[in-house]
Design an enzyme around this catalytic site. Structure first.
Site, PDB file in Angstrom:
ATOM      1  N   ASN A 161       0.840  -1.200   0.000  1.00  0.00           N
ATOM      2  CA  ASN A 161       0.000   0.000   0.000  1.00  0.00           C
ATOM      3  C   ASN A 161       0.876   1.251   0.000  1.00  0.00           C
ATOM      4  O   ASN A 161       2.098   1.163   0.005  1.00  0.00           O
ATOM      5  CB  ASN A 161      -0.951  -0.016   1.199  1.00  0.00           C
ATOM      6  CG  ASN A 161      -0.184  -0.119   2.502  1.00  0.00           C
ATOM      7  OD1 ASN A 161       0.539   0.789   2.876  1.00  0.00           O
ATOM      8  ND2 ASN A 161      -0.327  -1.254   3.185  1.00  0.00           N
ATOM      9  N   ASP A 168      -4.065  -9.603  13.495  1.00  0.00           N
ATOM     10  CA  ASP A 168      -4.153  -8.183  13.863  1.00  0.00           C
ATOM     11  C   ASP A 168      -3.159  -7.939  15.001  1.00  0.00           C
ATOM     12  O   ASP A 168      -3.408  -8.317  16.150  1.00  0.00           O
ATOM     13  CB  ASP A 168      -5.588  -7.851  14.290  1.00  0.00           C
ATOM     14  CG  ASP A 168      -5.775  -6.351  14.457  1.00  0.00           C
ATOM     15  OD1 ASP A 168      -4.863  -5.691  14.994  1.00  0.00           O
ATOM     16  OD2 ASP A 168      -6.839  -5.847  14.051  1.00  0.00           O
TER      17      ASP A 168
END
Ligand code: CTP
Length: 397
Positions: free
Chosen positions: A209, A304
Site C-alpha cells: 500500500n 491483527d
C-alpha cells in the site's frame, strides 16, 4: 551524557561571549547532537560564520533573504527540524526583540516559527542584565515557556565583576541533556510499528500500500525526544531511522508480528503501520507466468498485531491508528472498543490526504475524551500526540 541524534538549532547573537559558541558547537556535537547554526548580523562581528560552519559541519545562516539557503533548507523547515533552540549568547537586544515578538531577522523569525522548546543563555554587562527592561523581558520570555540558563556571576569582558557571564559550554550541554532525559516518557520502553507491509505473491511480486512510514518515524523521534527507549518495527520505507532509535526491518505482516512480539513487554505500543489485512494463501515458489486471461489469488487474513498486543495480560498502553475515508469518528470509536485500545488517532484518507503526504490532521479519541490536532507537519503532530499520550500513560496500571 548524550544528546544522540537531537537536532539543536544554535542561535548566536552579538556579544563578546559569541567566541564561546565555537567551543559550544563542538561540545554539542561531541555529545551526539546535530547542530545547525543561525547567527544575527551582530554576532558575525565577533566570530565568523566560516568557523561555525567548519565546526557544525553545515552552512551557517545569517540572513532571511538568502535565496540559495532558502532553496536548500528554508527557514520554516529549519524551525520544524529543531528539537530545541539554544541561543548562546542571548544579548539584551535579542531578548528584547524576542519579548516583543519581533521577526526582523532570521533568528527571531525562526524563534517565532518554532514550536520546539527554547533555551536562552544570557550574556551581557552586569548593569544591562540588572536593568528593569532586561529583567522584564527575561520574565516575559520565561512566562511564555523559555528556559533561562544562567547567567553566571564572575569577571566580565568589560572589566567589571558581577552577574551577566554566559554559562560555560559544558554546563549548557548538561542542561540540554537534563531536559531530554527527564522528558515525560523517560524510563519508558516504547514499541512503534510503521510503514506498509509487503505480502509476497511469488518471488518477484507483492501486494502493498501507499504508506510512507512518515507518521511512525516522526512518532519514534518524538518519543525518543520525550526520553523513551524506542524500538521501531518498520516495513519497507525510504526513510532514515531516527538516531538513537532501534529499528527492526521487516517485510510481511507475519514478520512484523513476530518482531513486535519479540520486542515486548513494553510500556507503550503505537501501531501506525498500514499492515496488509490479507496475504496470499500460498506464495508461488516460481514466478507466475501469464498463461491464462484471468488470475485468481486466494488471500487469507493476517493476524491483527494491534489487537493481539492489547489482549495480552501484560498489555502496554496501546494506541492505534484509524485511516478512514468516511464516518471517521464512528469507525474510530468502534476500533477503540473492539480492539480494547487505550487511544486511537483517526485521520481522513483519500485523494491527496494523509498517505504519502508530509502533512496530516488527527482526531484523537480515548474512552472519555477527544482532541482535534489540526492539519500540521507530521513531526509537529507527532510531538503533540506524544504529549497527549504521555499525560495518560502514567495512569495506566
Ligand atoms: N493493525 C495491526 N495489524 C493488522 C491490521 C492493522 O496492527 N493486521 C493496526 C494498524 O497499525 C492500525 C490499526 O490496526 O493501528 C488499523 O486498524 P484496522 O482495523 O486494521 O484498520 P483498517 O484496515 O482500515 O480496518 P477496516 O478495513 O476493518 O476498516
Amino acid at each position: 551524557m548524550t544528546l544522540s541524534g537531537k537536532h539543536i538549532l544554535l542561535g548566536i547573537s552579538g556579544g563578546i561571549a559569541a567566541y564561546k559558541a565555537s567551543d559550544l558547537t563542538r561540545r554539542l556535537r561531541d555529545a551526539g547532537a546535530e547542530v545547525r547554526v543561525v547567527m544575527t548580523e551582530g554576532a558575525t562581528h565577533f566570530i565568523t560564520p566560516l568557523t561555525l560552519q567548519a565546526l557544525s559541519g553545515h552552512p551557517v545562516r545569517v540572513s532571511l533573504w538568502d535565496e540559495e539557503h532558502e532553496a536548500a533548507m528554508g527557514h520554516i523547515e529549519l524551525a520544524r527540524w529543531a528539537d530545541a533552540i539554544l541561543i548562546a549568547p542571548a544579548s539584551a537586544d535579542l531578548m528584547a526583540r524576542l519579548a516583543a515578538g519581533m521577526a526582523n531577522d532570521l533568528l527571531t523569525t525562526l524563534c517565532l516559527a518554532c514550536e520546539a522548546p527554547m533555551f536562552l543563555a544570557p550574556a551581557m554587562n552586569r548593569v544591562m542584565w540588572a536593568h528593569p527592561a532586561t529583567r522584564a523581558n527575561a520574565a516575559t520570555l520565561q512566562e511564555r515557556g523559555a528556559t533561562l540558563l544562567g547567567p553566571g556571576a564572575g569577571s566580565q569582558a568589560c572589566g567589571e565583576t558581577g552577574e551577566g557571564r554566559m554559562l560555560e559550554p559544558l554546563d549548557l550541554v548538561e542542561h540540554l541533556h537534563k531536559h531530554f532525559s527527564i522528558g515525560p516518557l523517560a524510563g519508558k520502553k516504547v514499541v512503534i510499528t510503521a510503514g506498509p507491509t509487503r505480502e509476497a505473491i511469488d518471488p518477484v511480486r507483492y501486494i502493498s500500500n501507499r504508506s510512507s512510514g512518515r507518521m511512525g518515524y516522526a512518532l519514534a523521534e518524538a518519543a525518543r525526544n520525550a526520553g523513551a527507549e524506542v524500538v521501531l518495527v518498520s516495513g519497507p520505507t525510504a526513510l532514515p531511522a531516527p538516531a538513537g532509535v532501534q529499528r527492526i526491518d521487516v517485510e510481511s505482516a507475519l514478520a512484523m508480528r513476530e518482531a513486535v512480539m519479540q520486542a515486548l513487554p513494553c510500556d507503550l505500543f503505537i501501531g501506525t503501520a498500514a499492515v496488509a489485512d490479507y496475504r496470499a494463501a500460498v506464495i508461488a515458489p516460481g514466478k507466475i507466468k501469464k498463461a491464462s486471461d484471468t488470475l485468481a489469488i486466494e488471500l487469507v487474513k493476517n493476524p491483527d498485531i494491534l489487537a493481539e498486543v492489547a489482549a495480552r495480560p501484560d498489555r502496554p498502553f496501546t494506541v492505534g491508528f484509524a485511516a478512514e475515508t468516511d464516518h471517521l469518528l464512528d469507525h474510530a470509536r468502534d476500533k477503540l472498543v473492539r480492539k480494547h485500545l487505550d487511544m486511537i488517532a483517526a485521520n481522513r484518507v483519500g485523494e491527496g490526504l494523509a498517505f504519502d503526504q508530509p502533512d496530516n490532521a488527527l482526531t484523537v479519541l480515548w474512552r472519555d475524551g477527544i482532541k482535534e490536532l489540526p492539519q500540521a507537519d507530521k513531526r509537529v503532530l507527532a510531538r503533540q500526540l506524544i504529549e497527549l499520550i504521555a499525560d495518560r500513560v502514567h495512569d495506566h496500571a
